[in-house]
Scaffold this motif. Structure first.
Motif, PDB file in Angstrom:
ATOM      1  N   PRO A  54       0.801  -1.231   0.000  1.00  0.00           N
ATOM      2  CA  PRO A  54       0.000   0.000   0.000  1.00  0.00           C
ATOM      3  C   PRO A  54       0.834   1.281   0.000  1.00  0.00           C
ATOM      4  O   PRO A  54       0.869   2.011   0.971  1.00  0.00           O
ATOM      5  CB  PRO A  54      -0.840  -0.130   1.264  1.00  0.00           C
ATOM      6  CG  PRO A  54      -0.014  -0.967   2.178  1.00  0.00           C
ATOM      7  CD  PRO A  54       0.774  -1.888   1.295  1.00  0.00           C
ATOM      8  N   THR A  55       1.498   1.558  -1.110  1.00  0.00           N
ATOM      9  CA  THR A  55       2.246   2.806  -1.222  1.00  0.00           C
ATOM     10  C   THR A  55       1.280   3.941  -1.549  1.00  0.00           C
ATOM     11  O   THR A  55       0.205   3.697  -2.115  1.00  0.00           O
ATOM     12  CB  THR A  55       3.317   2.713  -2.324  1.00  0.00           C
ATOM     13  OG1 THR A  55       2.663   2.458  -3.568  1.00  0.00           O
ATOM     14  CG2 THR A  55       4.330   1.623  -2.019  1.00  0.00           C
ATOM     15  N   PRO A  56       1.617   5.171  -1.216  1.00  0.00           N
ATOM     16  CA  PRO A  56       0.714   6.291  -1.493  1.00  0.00           C
ATOM     17  C   PRO A  56       0.343   6.429  -2.972  1.00  0.00           C
ATOM     18  O   PRO A  56      -0.800   6.762  -3.297  1.00  0.00           O
ATOM     19  CB  PRO A  56       1.503   7.510  -1.014  1.00  0.00           C
ATOM     20  CG  PRO A  56       2.420   6.984   0.029  1.00  0.00           C
ATOM     21  CD  PRO A  56       2.781   5.598  -0.420  1.00  0.00           C
ATOM     22  N   ILE A  59      -2.249   3.716  -3.760  1.00  0.00           N
ATOM     23  CA  ILE A  59      -3.523   4.063  -3.124  1.00  0.00           C
ATOM     24  C   ILE A  59      -4.211   5.180  -3.897  1.00  0.00           C
ATOM     25  O   ILE A  59      -5.429   5.143  -4.102  1.00  0.00           O
ATOM     26  CB  ILE A  59      -3.304   4.440  -1.650  1.00  0.00           C
ATOM     27  CG1 ILE A  59      -2.896   3.199  -0.844  1.00  0.00           C
ATOM     28  CG2 ILE A  59      -4.545   5.077  -1.049  1.00  0.00           C
ATOM     29  CD1 ILE A  59      -2.502   3.483   0.586  1.00  0.00           C
ATOM     30  N   ILE A  98      -8.910   2.543   3.472  1.00  0.00           N
ATOM     31  CA  ILE A  98      -7.578   3.143   3.399  1.00  0.00           C
ATOM     32  C   ILE A  98      -6.891   3.080   4.766  1.00  0.00           C
ATOM     33  O   ILE A  98      -5.693   2.814   4.861  1.00  0.00           O
ATOM     34  CB  ILE A  98      -7.657   4.601   2.882  1.00  0.00           C
ATOM     35  CG1 ILE A  98      -8.257   4.636   1.468  1.00  0.00           C
ATOM     36  CG2 ILE A  98      -6.300   5.264   2.909  1.00  0.00           C
ATOM     37  CD1 ILE A  98      -7.510   3.848   0.443  1.00  0.00           C
ATOM     38  N   THR A  99      -7.657   3.298   5.825  1.00  0.00           N
ATOM     39  CA  THR A  99      -7.090   3.207   7.177  1.00  0.00           C
ATOM     40  C   THR A  99      -6.583   1.793   7.459  1.00  0.00           C
ATOM     41  O   THR A  99      -5.528   1.618   8.062  1.00  0.00           O
ATOM     42  CB  THR A  99      -8.144   3.612   8.224  1.00  0.00           C
ATOM     43  OG1 THR A  99      -8.604   4.925   7.929  1.00  0.00           O
ATOM     44  CG2 THR A  99      -7.568   3.590   9.621  1.00  0.00           C
ATOM     45  N   LEU A 101      -5.353  -0.219   5.417  1.00  0.00           N
ATOM     46  CA  LEU A 101      -4.147  -0.479   4.638  1.00  0.00           C
ATOM     47  C   LEU A 101      -2.902   0.172   5.230  1.00  0.00           C
ATOM     48  O   LEU A 101      -1.794  -0.130   4.802  1.00  0.00           O
ATOM     49  CB  LEU A 101      -4.341   0.004   3.195  1.00  0.00           C
ATOM     50  CG  LEU A 101      -5.353  -0.773   2.361  1.00  0.00           C
ATOM     51  CD1 LEU A 101      -5.560  -0.095   1.025  1.00  0.00           C
ATOM     52  CD2 LEU A 101      -4.920  -2.202   2.175  1.00  0.00           C
ATOM     53  N   GLU A 102      -3.084   1.063   6.195  1.00  0.00           N
ATOM     54  CA  GLU A 102      -1.933   1.736   6.799  1.00  0.00           C
ATOM     55  C   GLU A 102      -1.070   0.716   7.537  1.00  0.00           C
ATOM     56  O   GLU A 102      -1.580  -0.217   8.150  1.00  0.00           O
ATOM     57  CB  GLU A 102      -2.394   2.821   7.767  1.00  0.00           C
ATOM     58  CG  GLU A 102      -3.031   4.010   7.083  1.00  0.00           C
ATOM     59  CD  GLU A 102      -3.495   5.064   8.071  1.00  0.00           C
ATOM     60  OE1 GLU A 102      -3.154   4.976   9.259  1.00  0.00           O
ATOM     61  OE2 GLU A 102      -4.210   5.970   7.630  1.00  0.00           O
ATOM     62  N   PRO A 103       0.259   0.899   7.485  1.00  0.00           N
ATOM     63  CA  PRO A 103       1.165  -0.090   8.100  1.00  0.00           C
ATOM     64  C   PRO A 103       0.931  -0.335   9.587  1.00  0.00           C
ATOM     65  O   PRO A 103       1.110  -1.444  10.063  1.00  0.00           O
ATOM     66  CB  PRO A 103       2.549   0.518   7.873  1.00  0.00           C
ATOM     67  CG  PRO A 103       2.391   1.416   6.709  1.00  0.00           C
ATOM     68  CD  PRO A 103       0.975   1.931   6.768  1.00  0.00           C
ATOM     69  N   LYS A 104       0.502   0.690  10.321  1.00  0.00           N
ATOM     70  CA  LYS A 104       0.323   0.471  11.753  1.00  0.00           C
ATOM     71  C   LYS A 104      -0.927  -0.337  12.085  1.00  0.00           C
ATOM     72  O   LYS A 104      -1.065  -0.819  13.203  1.00  0.00           O
ATOM     73  CB  LYS A 104       0.313   1.802  12.508  1.00  0.00           C
ATOM     74  CG  LYS A 104      -0.831   2.722  12.182  1.00  0.00           C
ATOM     75  CD  LYS A 104      -0.706   4.008  12.989  1.00  0.00           C
ATOM     76  CE  LYS A 104      -1.836   4.970  12.683  1.00  0.00           C
ATOM     77  NZ  LYS A 104      -1.709   6.191  13.451  1.00  0.00           N
ATOM     78  N   TYR A 105      -1.840  -0.496  11.118  1.00  0.00           N
ATOM     79  CA  TYR A 105      -3.058  -1.267  11.365  1.00  0.00           C
ATOM     80  C   TYR A 105      -3.108  -2.586  10.604  1.00  0.00           C
ATOM     81  O   TYR A 105      -3.934  -3.433  10.909  1.00  0.00           O
ATOM     82  CB  TYR A 105      -4.298  -0.460  10.975  1.00  0.00           C
ATOM     83  CG  TYR A 105      -4.497   0.787  11.781  1.00  0.00           C
ATOM     84  CD1 TYR A 105      -4.699   0.725  13.152  1.00  0.00           C
ATOM     85  CD2 TYR A 105      -4.484   2.044  11.187  1.00  0.00           C
ATOM     86  CE1 TYR A 105      -4.870   1.867  13.908  1.00  0.00           C
ATOM     87  CE2 TYR A 105      -4.655   3.194  11.929  1.00  0.00           C
ATOM     88  CZ  TYR A 105      -4.843   3.101  13.281  1.00  0.00           C
ATOM     89  OH  TYR A 105      -5.014   4.228  14.023  1.00  0.00           O
ATOM     90  N   CYS A 106      -2.258  -2.781   9.621  1.00  0.00           N
ATOM     91  CA  CYS A 106      -2.412  -3.933   8.732  1.00  0.00           C
ATOM     92  C   CYS A 106      -2.107  -5.272   9.412  1.00  0.00           C
ATOM     93  O   CYS A 106      -2.455  -6.314   8.878  1.00  0.00           O
ATOM     94  CB  CYS A 106      -1.574  -3.764   7.478  1.00  0.00           C
ATOM     95  SG  CYS A 106       0.188  -3.803   7.794  1.00  0.00           S
TER      96      CYS A 106
END
Length: 157
Positions: A54-56, A59, A98-99, A101-106
């Protein structure tokens, strides 16, 4: 993902009576398919690519794709194909997607919760009904340790 298709290892495909690779088989299928199926396939591949990395920039491209589908069916959502309805659902829930997919939640998973649900269903099947809901609840607490405080900071006397 499409990049994961093996383009070097050949195997014998009996339906075609020849040796083919997985990539050749998928490409032949896409040539035979109609335009809607091809679009759905590539949308799915794009979604898998975004989930995998999930790079910007990826996305942003995916958001643009979802926005285009939403604009296409802005006044006539019931006329959308099934694949486009799935994309419209993703568009409607874009911020949570999208949230996630963020690294801190994936790295979060609902596996433990599903395990508890499976245990509860097994208790209900085994007991074949309790007379009192409180008995069922007590049995669930006993078997799943839901009532137990497992924090190590809690001290007992």
């Amino acid at each position: 993902m499409d990049d994961d298709l093996n383009c070097t290892h050949q195997f014998y495909e009996r339906s075609q009576r020849k040796w083919v690779t997985a990539e050749q088989l998928v490409n032949q299928g896409l040539q035979l398919a109609d335009q809607d199926f091809r679009k759905a396939y590539w949308d799915y591949q794009r979604l898998l690519e975004v989930i995998d990395d999930p790079t910007p920039s990826k996305i942003k491209i995916f958001k643009q794709c979802l926005t285009e589908v939403n604009q296409k069916y802005s006044g006539s959502r019931p006329k959308a194909s099934k694949a486009d309805k799935a994309l419209l659902t993703l568009y409607d829930n874009l911020i949570p997607v999208i949230t996630a997919l963020e690294p801190k939640y994936c790295h979060y998973t609902n596996g433990p919760l599903e395990g508890i649900n499976r245990k509860i269903k097994q208790i209900q099947r085994t007991a074949y009904g309790y007379r009192n809901f409180e008995y069922l609840k007590a049995r669930i607490y006993l078997q799943t340790y839901l009532g137990k405080d497992t924090r190590s900071s809690v001290k007992t006397a």
